[in-house]
Design a protein around this motif. Structure first.
Motif, PDB file in Angstrom:
ATOM      1  N   SER A 241       0.828  -1.204   0.000  1.00  0.00           N
ATOM      2  CA  SER A 241       0.000   0.000   0.000  1.00  0.00           C
ATOM      3  C   SER A 241       0.862   1.252   0.000  1.00  0.00           C
ATOM      4  N   HIS A 242       0.322   2.307  -0.604  1.00  0.00           N
ATOM      5  CA  HIS A 242       1.033   3.585  -0.657  1.00  0.00           C
ATOM      6  C   HIS A 242       1.225   4.141   0.752  1.00  0.00           C
ATOM      7  N   GLU A 243       0.266   3.873   1.637  1.00  0.00           N
ATOM      8  CA  GLU A 243       0.342   4.365   3.019  1.00  0.00           C
ATOM      9  C   GLU A 243       1.582   3.786   3.707  1.00  0.00           C
ATOM     10  N   GLU A 244       1.800   2.480   3.465  1.00  0.00           N
ATOM     11  CA  GLU A 244       2.971   1.814   4.055  1.00  0.00           C
ATOM     12  C   GLU A 244       4.265   2.464   3.540  1.00  0.00           C
ATOM     13  N   VAL A 245       4.289   2.728   2.239  1.00  0.00           N
ATOM     14  CA  VAL A 245       5.463   3.344   1.624  1.00  0.00           C
ATOM     15  C   VAL A 245       5.738   4.706   2.255  1.00  0.00           C
ATOM     16  N   LEU A 246       4.674   5.517   2.407  1.00  0.00           N
ATOM     17  CA  LEU A 246       4.847   6.858   2.974  1.00  0.00           C
ATOM     18  C   LEU A 246       5.267   6.789   4.433  1.00  0.00           C
ATOM     19  N   GLU A 247       4.674   5.846   5.185  1.00  0.00           N
ATOM     20  CA  GLU A 247       4.944   5.740   6.613  1.00  0.00           C
ATOM     21  C   GLU A 247       6.414   5.375   6.875  1.00  0.00           C
ATOM     22  N   ILE A 248       6.925   4.389   6.149  1.00  0.00           N
ATOM     23  CA  ILE A 248       8.334   4.003   6.348  1.00  0.00           C
ATOM     24  C   ILE A 248       9.248   5.144   5.891  1.00  0.00           C
ATOM     25  N   GLY A 249       8.869   5.789   4.802  1.00  0.00           N
ATOM     26  CA  GLY A 249       9.643   6.935   4.313  1.00  0.00           C
ATOM     27  C   GLY A 249       9.747   8.003   5.389  1.00  0.00           C
ATOM     28  N   ARG A 250       8.615   8.324   6.008  1.00  0.00           N
ATOM     29  CA  ARG A 250       8.609   9.337   7.071  1.00  0.00           C
ATOM     30  C   ARG A 250       9.496   8.918   8.227  1.00  0.00           C
ATOM     31  N   ARG A 251       9.436   7.625   8.576  1.00  0.00           N
ATOM     32  CA  ARG A 251      10.212   7.140   9.724  1.00  0.00           C
ATOM     33  C   ARG A 251      11.715   7.221   9.475  1.00  0.00           C
ATOM     34  N   LYS A 252      12.107   7.035   8.201  1.00  0.00           N
ATOM     35  CA  LYS A 252      13.537   7.044   7.895  1.00  0.00           C
ATOM     36  C   LYS A 252      14.034   8.416   7.457  1.00  0.00           C
ATOM     37  N   ALA A 253      13.096   9.342   7.307  1.00  0.00           N
ATOM     38  CA  ALA A 253      13.439  10.645   6.728  1.00  0.00           C
ATOM     39  C   ALA A 253      14.512  11.367   7.538  1.00  0.00           C
TER      40      ALA A 253
END
Ligand code: HPA
Length: 269
Positions: A241-253
């Protein structure tokens, strides 16, 4: 085309004269504040296409990072949004005319290689273009670069060396891998991922390759860092899901931001 590129470059020159540019991908758009930054929206720059993907904001900032003038593009253009290949590479070409010499690209990807996990940061060593197009198709703008650009060292070995050094100094784990680009917007099927693994891909995503091609054409040195946001289809046990992609991205940002903040000034020298 050259005329609109020149107009865009002249417009951007009012913000400064950066020699290093960085493109921040999915969910990674907030990681890199610059000192005294001047910001414009894509829509303000003559000739620039405007972004539509959720999680992408579409602005350009110029400011200082550790004494080096840097351009940050927050948000990018994808083929699946409906842009032409030429539109996708317009910003990179404008930066080249502005005087940028080093282009750093970031993206989100699915992990294919054994041992990759969501959240891993991976330096791209090489790519496989499965987009179905090459942005250099058509009459060659000789002013920008040659008709048949070499792609042997598309991802600059020396810059990769520097990136590994900086990551090590900061205690950030940075792996290396081959990125395969698809057109999207669907995530891949498990059979496609199996095929891509056989082809030698470690990562899969929907961006970056057009910009790298245009940058190499224009003689820029390129570095690309991918954030693995999920295991690729069929390797992951659950649907993507796109939500999963965004969430991990935010966490690693934050970690990616720390790496870029230390790295970019070193690349401008
Ligand atoms: N596939 C393609 N693009 C992606 C993925 C993926 O699994 N994750 C983030 N971008």
């Amino acid at each position: 085309m050259m005329e609109s590129l020149r107009a865009a470059a002249e417009f951007l020159r009012k913000l400064g004269e950066p020699t290093v540019a960085v493109v921040l991908g999915s969910g990674l758009g907030d990681v890199l504040p610059l000192e005294g930054e001047r910001v414009v929206a894509f829509t303000e720059v003559p000739g620039f296409p405007s972004p539509t993907a959720p999680g992408h904001k579409g602005e350009i900032a110029v400011g200082k990072l550790g004494g080096t003038e840097v351009l940050v593009q927050r948000g990018r253009l994808h083929y699946y949004e409906g842009y032409s290949p030429e539109e996708i590479v317009f910003p990179v070409r404008a930066y080249a005319l502005l005087g940028v010499r080093v282009l750093v690209l970031t993206n989100a990807s699915g992990g294919i290689a054994e041992g990759l996990a969501p959240g891993d940061l991976v330096l791209i060593r090489d790519h496989i273009n499965m987009l179905g197009f090459n942005p250099l198709r058509g009459p060659n703008p000789d002013e920008l670069g040659p008709r048949f650009p070499d792609m042997t060292h598309a991802y600059d070995p020396e810059l990769r060396e520097i990136a590994h050094g900086v990551a090590q100094e900061l205690g950030i784990e940075l792996r290396e891998g081959v990125y395969l680009a698809t057109m999207g917007p669907t995530y891949e099927t498990p059979a496609e991922i199996k095929a891509f693994r056989t082809l030698g891909a470690d990562l899969v995503g929907m961006s970056t390759v057009p910009e790298v091609i245009a940058a190499r054409h224009a003689g820029l040195r390129v570095l690309a860092i991918s954030c693995v946001t999920n295991l690729a289809a069929g390797i992951a046990k659950h649907p993507l899901s796109h939500e999963e992609v965004l969430e991990i991205g935010r966490r690693k940002a934050a970690e990616l931001g720390r790496l870029l903040a230390a790295l970019l000034p070193r690349l401008g020298r």
